[in-house]
Motif scaffolding. Structure first.
Motif, PDB file in Angstrom:
ATOM      1  N   VAL A 256      -8.428   0.737   0.695  1.00  0.00           N
ATOM      2  CA  VAL A 256      -7.001   0.604   0.981  1.00  0.00           C
ATOM      3  C   VAL A 256      -6.555  -0.854   0.952  1.00  0.00           C
ATOM      4  O   VAL A 256      -5.352  -1.138   0.937  1.00  0.00           O
TER       5      VAL A 256
ATOM      6  N   ALA B 101      -2.694  -1.720   6.410  1.00  0.00           N
ATOM      7  CA  ALA B 101      -3.010  -0.909   7.577  1.00  0.00           C
ATOM      8  C   ALA B 101      -1.822  -0.074   8.017  1.00  0.00           C
ATOM      9  O   ALA B 101      -1.912   0.702   8.940  1.00  0.00           O
TER      10      ALA B 101
ATOM     11  N   GLU C 225     -14.041  -2.471   7.537  1.00  0.00           N
ATOM     12  CA  GLU C 225     -13.701  -3.706   6.831  1.00  0.00           C
ATOM     13  C   GLU C 225     -14.970  -4.504   6.569  1.00  0.00           C
ATOM     14  O   GLU C 225     -15.779  -4.720   7.470  1.00  0.00           O
TER      15      GLU C 225
ATOM     16  N   ASP D  15      -7.725   4.968  12.597  1.00  0.00           N
ATOM     17  CA  ASP D  15      -6.411   5.065  11.968  1.00  0.00           C
ATOM     18  C   ASP D  15      -5.867   6.443  12.327  1.00  0.00           C
ATOM     19  O   ASP D  15      -6.361   7.456  11.840  1.00  0.00           O
TER      20      ASP D  15
ATOM     21  N   GLY E 132      -8.267   8.957  10.834  1.00  0.00           N
ATOM     22  CA  GLY E 132      -8.999   8.085   9.927  1.00  0.00           C
ATOM     23  C   GLY E 132      -9.892   7.087  10.640  1.00  0.00           C
ATOM     24  O   GLY E 132      -9.706   6.777  11.823  1.00  0.00           O
TER      25      GLY E 132
ATOM     26  N   ARG F 259     -11.447   3.218   9.578  1.00  0.00           N
ATOM     27  CA  ARG F 259     -11.422   2.130   8.607  1.00  0.00           C
ATOM     28  C   ARG F 259     -12.600   1.185   8.843  1.00  0.00           C
ATOM     29  O   ARG F 259     -12.871   0.798   9.978  1.00  0.00           O
TER      30      ARG F 259
ATOM     31  N   ARG G  20     -15.152   2.072  -2.780  1.00  0.00           N
ATOM     32  CA  ARG G  20     -15.612   0.741  -2.416  1.00  0.00           C
ATOM     33  C   ARG G  20     -16.762   0.268  -3.294  1.00  0.00           C
ATOM     34  O   ARG G  20     -17.466   1.081  -3.908  1.00  0.00           O
TER      35      ARG G  20
ATOM     36  N   VAL H 229      -3.511   1.469  13.533  1.00  0.00           N
ATOM     37  CA  VAL H 229      -4.909   1.066  13.473  1.00  0.00           C
ATOM     38  C   VAL H 229      -5.257   0.351  14.761  1.00  0.00           C
ATOM     39  O   VAL H 229      -4.595  -0.592  15.156  1.00  0.00           O
TER      40      VAL H 229
ATOM     41  N   THR I  49     -11.437  -3.185   2.621  1.00  0.00           N
ATOM     42  CA  THR I  49     -11.261  -2.241   3.726  1.00  0.00           C
ATOM     43  C   THR I  49     -11.230  -0.825   3.156  1.00  0.00           C
ATOM     44  O   THR I  49     -10.434  -0.539   2.259  1.00  0.00           O
ATOM     45  N   THR I  50     -12.100   0.031   3.665  1.00  0.00           N
ATOM     46  CA  THR I  50     -12.169   1.410   3.188  1.00  0.00           C
ATOM     47  C   THR I  50     -11.741   2.376   4.284  1.00  0.00           C
ATOM     48  O   THR I  50     -11.834   2.076   5.475  1.00  0.00           O
ATOM     49  N   LEU I  51     -11.271   3.527   3.860  1.00  0.00           N
ATOM     50  CA  LEU I  51     -10.753   4.541   4.776  1.00  0.00           C
ATOM     51  C   LEU I  51     -11.482   5.861   4.582  1.00  0.00           C
ATOM     52  O   LEU I  51     -11.696   6.303   3.450  1.00  0.00           O
TER      53      LEU I  51
END
Length: 281
Positions: A197, A20, A163, A145, A159, A161, A279, A29, A176-178
C-alpha cells in the motif's frame, strides 16, 4: 546526514503516511496504545497459560519471547492490541513470538488473537509464520488497520500492516504491506495478503543527483460479485522523481506521476493479489 537525503526521506514518509488513510474512512491505523499497556499481561496469560513471566515486560513460551509494550514507543517486536471499532465487543491483539533478535536480523512469528473486550476470553487465533523474520529489509512497524472493510453482508474484515525499511543511504527503500482477515465459521482466516500500500526506493549520490520511485495505493470496496463478496478497487499512484544539480547549485526535481486503477475480484472466500502488487521478497 546530508540535508538533501533528509528532504527525500521526508517526502517518502509523507507518502507512506498518506497511504494509511483508506479512501472511504478516517485514519484507522494504530499500534500499541493504552489498552496493551494496561491489559497486555492479562492477554498473554489468557492466550498462553504456560507463559513464564521472566521480567516486568517479558514472557517466555518455550523458546519464544513475548514483549509487552512500553508506555511510549512503536516497537514492532512488542505486543499490539486494539478494540475493534466496528465491533467494540471484540479486542484484536497481535503477539510477536520472537525466537531471535540481533543487529544482523530477527526471527519471529506473529499470532493474531480475537478476544472479548470485557473478559479477554479468547475467541479465535491465527499464527502467521515468519512475519517478523527479516535481514536486509528490517521490520520497522506493525499496526492494526480497522477501516470499514465490509466485504459482504455478513463479513467485516480488519487489517494488519507491516512496514519494512532498508538501511542503505545511497539506496533508500521502504515498503508497507497490508493483510486482511475475517472471522468466519468461528475461525480467523486471511482473505487478502501482502498487497503493497506504500513503497519507495531510489538511488542517488547522497548529495543531490538521483532517481526515486514512490508508490501509493488506496483501497475501496466496489460492487458485490456474484458470490456476494464485493470487489476491492485499488487506486495506485506511481511517482518518479529525477533530481539534478541546477546551475545555481541547488537541486532541481522533475516529477512524473501515473495513476492506475486495479480491481481485485474475490475468488471464493479470498482475493487474488497480482504479483506486481505484492511485496518484494
Amino acid at each position: 546526514m546530508p540535508p538533501r537525503f533528509i528532504c527525500q526521506l521526508r517526502q517518502f514518509c509523507a507518502l507512506a503516511a498518506a497511504s494509511a488513510i483508506i479512501v472511504f474512512t478516517v485514519p484507522t491505523v494504530q499500534a500499541a496504545g493504552r489498552e496493551c499497556s494496561t491489559r497486555g499481561a492479562d492477554i498473554i496469560r489468557q492466550a498462553y497459560p504456560t507463559a513464564q513471566n521472566v521480567s516486568e515486560r517479558t514472557f517466555k513460551v518455550g523458546n519464544e519471547t513475548i514483549a509487552l509494550p512500553a508506555d511510549a514507543g512503536d516497537n514492532p517486536h512488542e505486543l499490539i492490541c486494539r478494540t475493534w471499532p466496528a465491533q467494540p465487543e471484540l479486542m484484536l491483539a497481535a503477539v510477536p513470538l520472537m525466537t531471535s533478535k540481533s543487529e544482523d536480523g530477527n526471527d519471529g512469528d506473529v499470532e493474531l488473537l480475537v478476544l472479548e473486550s470485557d473478559s479477554l476470553k479468547l475467541k479465535q487465533r491465527l499464527r502467521l509464520s515468519d512475519l517478523l523474520t527479516d535481514d536486509a529489509f528490517f521490520v520497522s512497524r506493525v499496526a492494526f488497520d480497522t477501516a470499514y472493510y465490509r466485504l459482504s453482508g455478513s463479513d467485516l474484515a480488519f487489517g494488519l500492516r507491516i512496514e519494512r525499511r532498508g538501511s542503505s543511504g545511497p539506496n533508500p527503500f521502504g515498503e508497507t504491506t497490508l493483510w486482511l482477515f475475517v472471522v468466519d465459521d468461528n475461525r480467523l482466516r486471511p482473505v487478502l495478503d501482502n498487497i503493497v500500500v506504500a513503497g519507495h526506493q531510489g538511488e542517488w549520490d547522497t548529495n543531490c543527483a538521483g532517481e526515486f520511485h514512490a508508490t501509493e495505493r488506496t483501497l475501496a470496496m466496489g460492487h458485490p460479485s456474484p458470490n456476494g463478496y464485493s470487489d476491492i478497487v485499488v487506486t495506485e499512484t506511481k511517482t518518479k522523481t529525477i533530481s539534478t544539480l541546477g546551475r545555481d547549485g541547488g537541486c532541481v526535481d522533475e516529477k512524473n506521476a501515473i495513476t492506475t486503477v486495479h480491481r481485485l475480484p474475490s475468488r471464493g472466500i479470498a482475493y487474488h493479489v497480482p504479483d506486481d502488487l505484492k511485496r518484494t521478497e
